[in-house]
Design an enzyme around this catalytic site. Structure first.
Site, short mmCIF file in Angstrom:
data_model
loop_
_atom_site.label_atom_id
_atom_site.label_comp_id
_atom_site.label_asym_id
_atom_site.label_seq_id
_atom_site.Cartn_x
_atom_site.Cartn_y
_atom_site.Cartn_z
N ASP A 197 10.59 24.88 -33.91
CA ASP A 197 11.73 25.18 -34.76
C ASP A 197 11.28 24.96 -36.21
O ASP A 197 10.37 24.17 -36.46
CB ASP A 197 12.89 24.24 -34.41
CG ASP A 197 14.01 24.32 -35.41
OD1 ASP A 197 14.52 25.42 -35.63
OD2 ASP A 197 14.33 23.28 -36.00
N CYS B 40 0.84 -1.20 0.00
CA CYS B 40 0.00 0.00 0.00
C CYS B 40 0.87 1.25 0.00
O CYS B 40 2.11 1.18 0.02
CB CYS B 40 -0.93 0.01 1.22
SG CYS B 40 -0.07 0.14 2.79
N ASP C 18 14.51 19.75 -33.22
CA ASP C 18 15.24 18.53 -33.56
C ASP C 18 16.75 18.69 -33.59
O ASP C 18 17.46 17.70 -33.69
CB ASP C 18 14.78 18.00 -34.93
CG ASP C 18 15.31 18.86 -36.07
OD1 ASP C 18 15.42 20.08 -35.89
OD2 ASP C 18 15.62 18.30 -37.13
N ASP D 177 18.65 23.46 -30.75
CA ASP D 177 17.33 23.54 -30.11
C ASP D 177 17.36 23.08 -28.66
O ASP D 177 16.39 23.29 -27.92
CB ASP D 177 16.32 22.67 -30.88
CG ASP D 177 16.08 23.17 -32.29
OD1 ASP D 177 16.14 24.40 -32.48
OD2 ASP D 177 15.84 22.35 -33.18
N CYS E 38 3.48 1.58 2.72
CA CYS E 38 4.71 0.82 2.48
C CYS E 38 5.69 1.66 1.66
O CYS E 38 6.89 1.70 1.94
CB CYS E 38 4.41 -0.48 1.75
SG CYS E 38 3.41 -1.65 2.67
#
Length: 735
Positions: free
Chosen positions: A422, A23, A627, A631, A26
């Site tokens: 971009d 639970c 990409d 960037d 724990c």
């Protein structure tokens, strides 16, 4: 031995399986125990994956100390590869539950007999014989775990179940032996233990379904590879023995064993499990292939460039595992509740016992109501609410080519109101094309295009390749050039046949004093459309003669305009950030359906992050999509960084979300799966809290028996997991 200088040593990370957690309490206890270990800076424990991720300063024996801390807290530490058994049947682990059901059913039958007007009450000795093995043999796990929790000065679900069912069993023994009563409560203790075991079994079965995405990715690794030997011939070697640089043979229908480059052969490759791309991709010599994808109809030979942990597949698996093991910010609320939950419940149970005694109820009635409070209050559902949804959401996203690297990105993405893109390589193909060749009056355009392509046939410059490609597409024959040399920042000069030519930028053309003449208006038109211009100049007796203008432009990616239109319909503000000149960026923006004020041009790479920070002003939540290497700072500066998987590793590491295909349409998918997952987290937390808030008072007031409370407690965990698993029905479509 000289002590290690931890101040200058990079932190290390250990992923550890933790067995025996039941639970949210724990989870909280294991985290506290781990954080007390000297050198440990952070520990995140996940109930759904039954794992812990520990960040620590490396030192002698610290990993052993971490494992010892888990064991001392009452749980079982083990290596992660031991944590997930393979090929478990749907009924694995059901035998103890079946035995509990068989022993408990006769104890419950008298309740149904009363409804039918029959007296099916079993003798007290028989009730004792049926209930005791369930309580102390099948239920031994609750005593063991509860005792460890008690020794650690905290509580958990097991402690509540152990105390509650022991009270019911002990009350029955007292009523039987001391009072001689026939109406006993053995069925309550036995049925509660059995129902909790049933709930845990259903929970484990559902948890296995949330990890199907990871197992499916792991199954993509073939066991062997056909290695081309240097001495000739082939040998089948285990995948673990394949090294970068090996030449591998891939036969039709086989999985590709490693990342690499095709050397010989033509085929089609199914990359759907890695990228979500439904159609096979054509591959020929020079094409890159990814390990785990499926070869189509052709046999080919490849050169392995990345194997093992360095392969794309391994990186994808690590990203998904990291996201599933991470703790979402919303989970902090659950942790705060779990820290005090069990002690508060124990207090409520004692108040319930005392309250019923004060109003004149007998000890058996007061104790049964207190037991119901203990049983119904188990915080299992609270601990599973968030991680179960994250596991299901990140898993189905990965299957569709969307890798969510951290839970914070997943939780934030649905709040995004501004998306910055971009331009080059993200919204556009990223490879310039020759879009027009304007010949001077009286000049053969085809002949001079062939001349320009011949002059640049040996160059690797993107504009040179674009000219050569255009000439070949038109079927023009190329000649071998002579004395070709590049003039830095200006162009190229050389000889084709017995004539001398220059490929010049407009700046070099101006420096050379060559007028555009009748091509002036065409040059202005093409520049207004955003094209980059170069000129073909021939050396003649009179000097230099302009023979034509070449216009280059990048092309939008297929479907990019439609994808942006879908995002705009969702009410999102879109911004394109580009380093290109204003005319080129503006022209591309118009082609993509963006307004002039949504295009930011002539932005230096180092300034992109500042532009993203400016977009965040006023409380806006910004996603940045890019990409390239330049960037990465902007991706990190955004609330949510989204990297194209076709781009660079730097961009992917800086982003919280990676799109495995260079498809702008996946941006909408990433935002949508975030929205769905967060919605499931909120639904789960609401019902988990509501269940306890409503159930505890009902049990304390006597409206719920321990048996009903046990069933409700077991089903609450299962319902949370089932709700999370509904995310597996999500499909990538036009959002």
């Amino acid at each position: 031995m000289q002590a290690m200088d931890t101040a200058t040593t990079a932190p290390a990370t250990l992923d550890l399986g933790v067995g025996g957690m039941t639970c949210a309490s724990c989870v909280n206890r294991v985290e506290r125990a781990l954080k007390k270990v000297p050198g440990v800076s952070d520990a995140v424990v996940n109930l759904a994956t039954e794992s812990a991720r520990v960040t620590y300063a490396p030192s002698d024996q610290i990993e052993a100390q971490i494992r010892r801390a888990v064991r001392n807290a009452g749980y079982e530490p083990h290596a992660m590869e031991e944590a997930a058994p393979e090929d478990l049947s749907p009924w694995a682990g059901f035998a103890p539950v079946a035995l509990g059901l068989a022993l408990s059913l006769p104890l419950v039958l008298p309740m149904f007999g009363e409804l039918a007007g029959r007296d099916w009450m079993l003798p007290a000795w028989l009730q004792f014989l049926l209930a005791t093995p369930v309580q102390f043999i099948l239920g031994a796990r609750f005593y063991k775990a509860g005792w460890h929790a008690l020794k650690a000065g905290s509580g958990n679900m097991d402690l509540l179940v152990a105390i509650g069912t022991s009270a019911g069993w002990g009350l029955s023994m007292w009523l039987w032996l001391a009072q001689g009563h026939m109406h006993l409560y053995f069925e309550a203790s036995a049925v509660v233990v059995t129902l909790v075991m049933l709930g845990k079994w259903l929970e484990a079965r559902a948890k296995r379904q949330t990890t199907t995405a990871i197992r499916a990715l792991q199954a993509l690794r073939p066991e062997i590879a056909h290695v081309v030997l240097r001495a000739g011939g082939e040998a089948d070697l285990p995948l673990a023995e394949v090294m970068a640089g090996d030449r591998l043979v891939v036969r039709p229908g086989e999985r590709i064993p490693a990342d690499g480059v095709v050397e010989q052969g033509d085929t089609h490759v199914d990359e759907s499990m890695l990228t979500g791309e439904p159609l096979p991709v054509s591959k020929s010599a020079g094409a890159r292939v990814t390990g785990g994808s499926i070869n189509g109809e052709g046999r080919f030979v490849m050169n392995a460039t990345a194997v093992g942990r360095e392969s794309v597949l391994s990186q994808i698996i690590r990203l998904v595992e990291d996201a599933q093991a991470a703790k979402a910010p919303i989970q902090r609320l659950v942790d705060q509740v779990a820290a005090v939950f069990v002690p508060v419940v124990m207090g409520i149970a004692l108040v319930t016992l005392g309250g019923w005694l004060l109003v004149g109820a007998g000890i058996e009635v007061a104790l049964i109501h207190a037991v119901a409070v203990l049983v119904i209050a188990c915080p299992c559902a609270l601990g599973l609410a968030t991680p179960a949804a994250i596991m299901a959401g990140t898993g189905i996203a990965a299957k569709n080519g969307i890798l969510i690297k951290d839970a914070q990105a997943l939780e934030l993405a649905h709040r995004v109101d501004t998306v910055a893109f971009d331009k080059t390589g993200t919204l556009t193909v990223g490879q310039p094309r020759l879009v027009d060749f304007v010949a001077a009056p009286g000049v053969d355009a085809a002949a001079y295009l062939a001349t320009a392509a011949s002059l640049q046939s040996g160059s690797e410059h993107p504009l040179a390749r674009a000219v050569v490609t255009a000439a070949r597409e038109r079927g023009l024959a190329l000649a071998d050039p002579d004395s070709v040399r590049a003039v830095a920042g200006r162009g190229t000069e050389g000889e084709v046949g017995d004539r001398s030519y220059l490929i010049a930028s407009l700046r070099w053309l101006q420096e050379l004093g060559v007028p555009l003449g009748p091509l002036q208006s065409e040059a202005l038109r093409l520049q207004g459309e955003g094209a980059t211009l170069s000129a073909l100049v021939e050396r003649v007796t009179e000097g230099l003669a302009l023979r034509g203008l070449m216009a280059f432009a990048d092309e939008p990616k297929a479907g990019a305009a439609e994808a942006l239109a879908r995002l705009q319909r969702r009410g999102l503000r879109l911004v394109m950030i580009s380093g290109d000149n204003r005319a080129a960026a503006g022209a591309m923006g118009l082609r993509l359906g963006l307004k002039t004020d949504e295009v930011q041009a002539e932005v230096l790479p180092g300034d992109k992050a500042a532009r993203v920070a400016a977009l965040r002003e006023g409380g806006h939540v910004v996603a940045m999509v890019g990409d390239g290497v330049n960037d990465a700072p902007a991706l990190a500066a955004a609330d949510v960084g989204i990297a194209m998987g076709t781009g660079t590793d730097v961009a992917m590491h800086a982003a919280g979300i990676t799109l495995m295909r260079g498809d702008v349409g996946l941006v909408a998918g990433a935002l949508d799966i975030s929205r769905r997952t967060v919605m499931k987290i909120r639904q789960n937390l609401f019902w988990a809290f509501f269940y306890n808030v409503a159930g505890i008072p009902l049990a304390a007031l006597g409206f719920l028996s321990p048996v009903v409370a046990g069933a409700a407690m077991a089903m609450s965990s299962v319902s949370v997991l089932t709700n999370a698993l509904l995310l597996k029905r999500w499909r990538l479509r036009e959002h």
